[in-house]
Every structure is written in structure tokens, then in C-alpha cells.
Design an enzyme around this catalytic site. Structure first.
Site, mmCIF file in Angstrom:
data_model
loop_
_atom_site.group_PDB
_atom_site.id
_atom_site.type_symbol
_atom_site.label_atom_id
_atom_site.label_comp_id
_atom_site.label_asym_id
_atom_site.label_seq_id
_atom_site.Cartn_x
_atom_site.Cartn_y
_atom_site.Cartn_z
ATOM 1 N N LYS A 273 0.891 -1.168 0.000
ATOM 2 C CA LYS A 273 0.000 0.000 0.000
ATOM 3 C C LYS A 273 0.924 1.212 0.000
ATOM 4 O O LYS A 273 1.315 1.695 1.077
ATOM 5 C CB LYS A 273 -0.895 -0.011 1.244
ATOM 6 C CG LYS A 273 -1.843 1.209 1.364
ATOM 7 C CD LYS A 273 -3.076 1.094 0.519
ATOM 8 C CE LYS A 273 -4.021 2.293 0.766
ATOM 9 N NZ LYS A 273 -5.290 2.208 0.034
ATOM 10 N N VAL B 74 -4.737 4.120 -4.036
ATOM 11 C CA VAL B 74 -5.446 4.864 -2.994
ATOM 12 C C VAL B 74 -6.576 5.630 -3.668
ATOM 13 O O VAL B 74 -6.343 6.321 -4.666
ATOM 14 C CB VAL B 74 -4.476 5.802 -2.218
ATOM 15 C CG1 VAL B 74 -3.680 6.693 -3.155
ATOM 16 C CG2 VAL B 74 -5.220 6.633 -1.190
HETATM 17 N N1 LIG Z 1 -18.647 -7.183 -1.430
HETATM 18 C C1 LIG Z 1 -18.753 -6.480 -0.286
HETATM 19 N N2 LIG Z 1 -19.770 -6.725 0.588
HETATM 20 C C2 LIG Z 1 -19.879 -6.028 1.730
HETATM 21 N N3 LIG Z 1 -19.017 -5.066 2.140
HETATM 22 C C3 LIG Z 1 -17.991 -4.807 1.289
HETATM 23 C C4 LIG Z 1 -17.802 -5.481 0.061
HETATM 24 N N4 LIG Z 1 -16.664 -4.984 -0.538
HETATM 25 C C5 LIG Z 1 -16.183 -4.042 0.301
HETATM 26 N N5 LIG Z 1 -16.960 -3.935 1.405
HETATM 27 C C6 LIG Z 1 -16.764 -3.040 2.555
HETATM 28 O O1 LIG Z 1 -16.711 -1.711 2.048
HETATM 29 C C7 LIG Z 1 -15.725 -0.956 2.776
HETATM 30 C C8 LIG Z 1 -14.680 -0.466 1.779
HETATM 31 O O2 LIG Z 1 -13.986 -1.598 1.262
HETATM 32 P P1 LIG Z 1 -12.412 -1.476 1.070
HETATM 33 O O3 LIG Z 1 -11.770 -0.951 2.316
HETATM 34 O O4 LIG Z 1 -11.893 -2.757 0.517
HETATM 35 O O5 LIG Z 1 -12.418 -0.319 -0.046
HETATM 36 P P2 LIG Z 1 -11.171 0.426 -0.646
HETATM 37 O O6 LIG Z 1 -11.485 0.709 -2.052
HETATM 38 O O7 LIG Z 1 -9.931 -0.354 -0.337
HETATM 39 O O8 LIG Z 1 -11.163 1.792 0.192
HETATM 40 P P3 LIG Z 1 -9.941 2.857 0.299
HETATM 41 O O9 LIG Z 1 -10.069 3.734 -0.889
HETATM 42 O O10 LIG Z 1 -10.208 3.558 1.586
HETATM 43 O O11 LIG Z 1 -8.666 2.070 0.316
HETATM 44 C C9 LIG Z 1 -15.128 -1.915 3.810
HETATM 45 O O12 LIG Z 1 -15.817 -1.758 5.051
HETATM 46 C C10 LIG Z 1 -15.424 -3.285 3.228
HETATM 47 O O13 LIG Z 1 -15.545 -4.301 4.230
HETATM 48 C C1 LIG Z 2 -9.070 8.224 3.345
HETATM 49 C C2 LIG Z 2 -9.708 7.322 2.282
HETATM 50 N N1 LIG Z 2 -10.145 6.073 2.926
HETATM 51 C C3 LIG Z 2 -8.736 6.994 1.178
HETATM 52 N N2 LIG Z 2 -7.633 6.204 1.732
HETATM 53 C C4 LIG Z 2 -8.194 8.210 0.477
HETATM 54 C C5 LIG Z 2 -9.120 8.613 -0.637
HETATM 55 C C6 LIG Z 2 -8.579 9.759 -1.457
HETATM 56 C C7 LIG Z 2 -9.592 10.251 -2.466
HETATM 57 C C8 LIG Z 2 -9.135 11.495 -3.184
HETATM 58 C C9 LIG Z 2 -10.204 11.963 -4.179
HETATM 59 O O1 LIG Z 2 -10.310 11.381 -5.282
HETATM 60 O O2 LIG Z 2 -11.019 12.838 -3.803
HETATM 61 MG MG LIG Z 3 -8.266 0.149 0.732
#
Ligand SMILES: Nc1ncnc2c1ncn2[C@@H]1O[C@H](COP(=O)(O)OP(=O)(O)OP(=O)(O)O)[C@@H](O)[C@H]1O
Ligand SMILES: C[C@H](N)[C@H](N)CCCCCC(=O)O
Ligand SMILES: [Mg+2]
Length: 260
Positions: free
Chosen positions: A71, A151
Site C-alpha cells: 500500500k 489509494v
Molecule cells: N462485497 C462487499 N460486501 C460487503 N461489504 C464490502 C464489500 N466490498 C467491500 N466492502 C466493505 O466496504 C468498505 C470499503 O472496502 P475497502 O476498504 O476494501 O475499499 P477500498 O477501495 O480499499 O477503500 P480505500 O479507498 O479507503 O482504500 C469496507 O468496510 C469493506 O468491508
Molecule cells: C481516506 C480514504 N479512505 C482513502 N484512503 C483516500 C481517498 C482519497 C480520495 C481522493 C479523491 O479522489 O477525492
Molecule cells: Mg483500501
């Protein structure tokens, strides 16, 4: 997990001729083939990049690879014992088969849950893309497969001039796109596909993640993307109250990633 293994071959929408056609690959053991590293991006923040990155790590491990997640830039980390705790980083470390130094796995961590370039400026830190690449290359020495989670979406600013698309381009890794299936995702998905192609990067595959179980006309929206995205659909991930990356891994069509 809705099984799409016997799905009809993806036929791109006639108007999408400017994308390179992605050949369906016969299923081979991904342990032997497939990219060394993958860059996982999403249609937005909170669409399931971490869940799918962890699932990919588990799937590659199950296929006989040593694996490590990365990450590069994390925001929204919580101050704790020994420094900042980032949920994404810890999830990726738990899903990795190789234990790598934290400074390689997560070169940049910020507390405020905000856009990383803002958090970095407030912390007086400059995010150096070359430093991230060196960390990635060090991880690539430690494991067969490295899954890099971006991200937010594909073009998140990292400093005044560069963004996460520049980082993806510098790492030059095949991209996996996580589409958070909710109203509005079609445009976000197609814009991201276009931006990936514009950088000369390969979209290795995409995942339809059902983050909103009550999305209206889900099937029609999924079909719209299947017709338009010229890359393998690696899986449709059902909504689950407690999503389990190991279970999700079982439904990912990993062999589709093992492109030469
Ligand atoms: N298929 C799903 N069913 C239920 N909940 C989900 C599913 N996929 C993701 N989530 C939930 O949605 C939230 C966001 O998921 P995740 O953290 O993987 O997203 P992300 O894209 O990595 O976010 P970030 O941009 O913050 O890194 C988490 O609480 C995760 O458990
Ligand atoms: C804090 C959040 N969960 C992510 N890690 C950061 C998301 C940045 C988004 C920036 C944007 O496109 O507005
Ligand atoms: Mg994430």
C-alpha cells in the site's frame, strides 16, 4: 459468489474499437505464468480495493506463489503503539505469505482521512514516486507476486504535479480495476478504463464488487460494462455483511490474469 466461469466470451461493444483487444487466455496455472506485480485501482474510494487485493494475494498463494501486498500511500491511519496503524496495510500484511518490512509495504502513511496530497502537505512530507518504485522493486525480490493497492480512484493527486496514474505508469504494472457496483459506477468505470489505456497500461482484468446489494437493475449494469470493457471480468463479488477475502479468492478467475 456468482460463478461466471462459463460465461460467454466477452465481446466488446462495436463502438469500442480503439481499445486493444484482450485475448481470452486458456486457463494456465498462474503459479507459472501471469504478471509479477499487479496494481489494483478502483472506481472510487471505498469500493473494495483492499478486499480484492487481499483476495488476489490469497489466490496467488493458493496457486503456489509467495506473495506480498503493498500500500504505497495510505491516508486515514490511526495513531497507535509504534506509529500509525493503517487498516489497509494490516489487511494486506495478513493476506501476504511473506512478511516484509513495513517501510517497504507502506512507504507513506498519513493520519487524516483526506486526499493524500493534502495530508502529505500538512505533514510536511513530499511523496516521492521513485522512492515508492524502489520499495516495490525490493518487495519484488522477496516474493513471486506483489499486489499493489492504490489509494482512492485511478487519478488521485500525490503532490502538486503527479498522481496515482503516474505512479501506476512508473511501476508499469498490469492494472486490476475494482468497480464498486452502485448507481454512477458506469461512467467512473469507463473513464478509468480510458485513463488506463491513455497511459499505455494494460487493464489485466476487472472485478464487479456488489457494495450496494440493492442496486437497481444490477444485471443490466453488469452487462453494460461487460460489453464495453475489453478485459477479462475476473469475478462478481456478492455483498457480504462480513466480507471474507479467502472466500472471495475462490471465485476469482485467476487464470485470466496469466497473460504472457
Ligand atoms: N462485497 C462487499 N460486501 C460487503 N461489504 C464490502 C464489500 N466490498 C467491500 N466492502 C466493505 O466496504 C468498505 C470499503 O472496502 P475497502 O476498504 O476494501 O475499499 P477500498 O477501495 O480499499 O477503500 P480505500 O479507498 O479507503 O482504500 C469496507 O468496510 C469493506 O468491508
Ligand atoms: C481516506 C480514504 N479512505 C482513502 N484512503 C483516500 C481517498 C482519497 C480520495 C481522493 C479523491 O479522489 O477525492
Ligand atoms: Mg483500501
Amino acid at each position: 459468489m456468482e460463478n461466471i466461469a462459463d460465461s460467454s466470451p466477452l465481446t466488446p461493444h462495436p463502438s469500442y474499437t480503439n481499445f486493444h483487444a484482450t485475448r481470452r487466455v486458456e486457463s494456465r496455472n498462474p503459479a507459472q505464468a501471469g504478471p509479477k506485480g499487479l496494481f489494483v485501482t478502483g472506481t472510487d474510494t471505498g469500493v473494495g480495493k483492499t478486499l480484492i487485493s487481499c483476495a488476489l494475494l490469497h489466490a496467488f498463494t493458493a496457486a503456489g506463489n509467495s506473495t506480498v501486498g503493498m500500500k504505497p500511500v495510505a491516508a486515514g491511519c490511526v495513531p497507535g503503539q509504534g506509529g500509525l496503524h493503517c487498516e489497509d496495510v494490516e489487511s494486506l500484511q495478513r493476506a501476504s505469505s511473506v512478511r516484509a518490512p513495513r517501510e517497504l509495504v507502506n512507504p507513506y502513511a498519513f493520519a487524516p482521512p483526506v486526499a493524500p496530497h493534502v495530508a502529505a502537505a500538512e505533514a510536511g512530507v513530499t511523496i516521492d514516486l521513485k522512492h515508492i518504485r524502489h520499495a516495490y522493486l525490493a518487495l519484488a525480490e522477496l516474493a513471486d507476486k506483489v499486489v499493489v493497492e492504490g489509494v482512492g480512484g485511478f487519478r488521485v493527486p500525490l503532490d502538486e504535479f503527479s498522481d496515482t496514474a503516474d505512479l501506476a505508469q512508473l511501476l508499469d504494472l498490469p492494472i486490476v480495476l475494482v468497480v464498486g457496483m452502485r448507481l454512477g459506477c458506469l461512467s467512473h468505470a469507463m473513464l478509468t478504463v480510458e485513463a488506463i489505456a491513455a497511459r499505455g497500461l494494460t487493464l489485466a482484468g476487472w472485478v464487479a464488487n456488489r457494495i450496494e446489494p440493492d442496486m437497481e437493475r444490477f444485471d443490466a449494469n453488469l452487462e453494460a460494462l461487460r460489453q464495453r470493457i475489453v478485459a477479462p471480468l475476473l469475478g462478481v463479488v456478492a455483498f457480504a455483511p462480513q466480507p471474507d477475502a479467502v472466500r472471495v479468492a475462490r471465485g476469482l478467475l485467476l487464470p485470466l490474469l496469466s497473460q504472457p
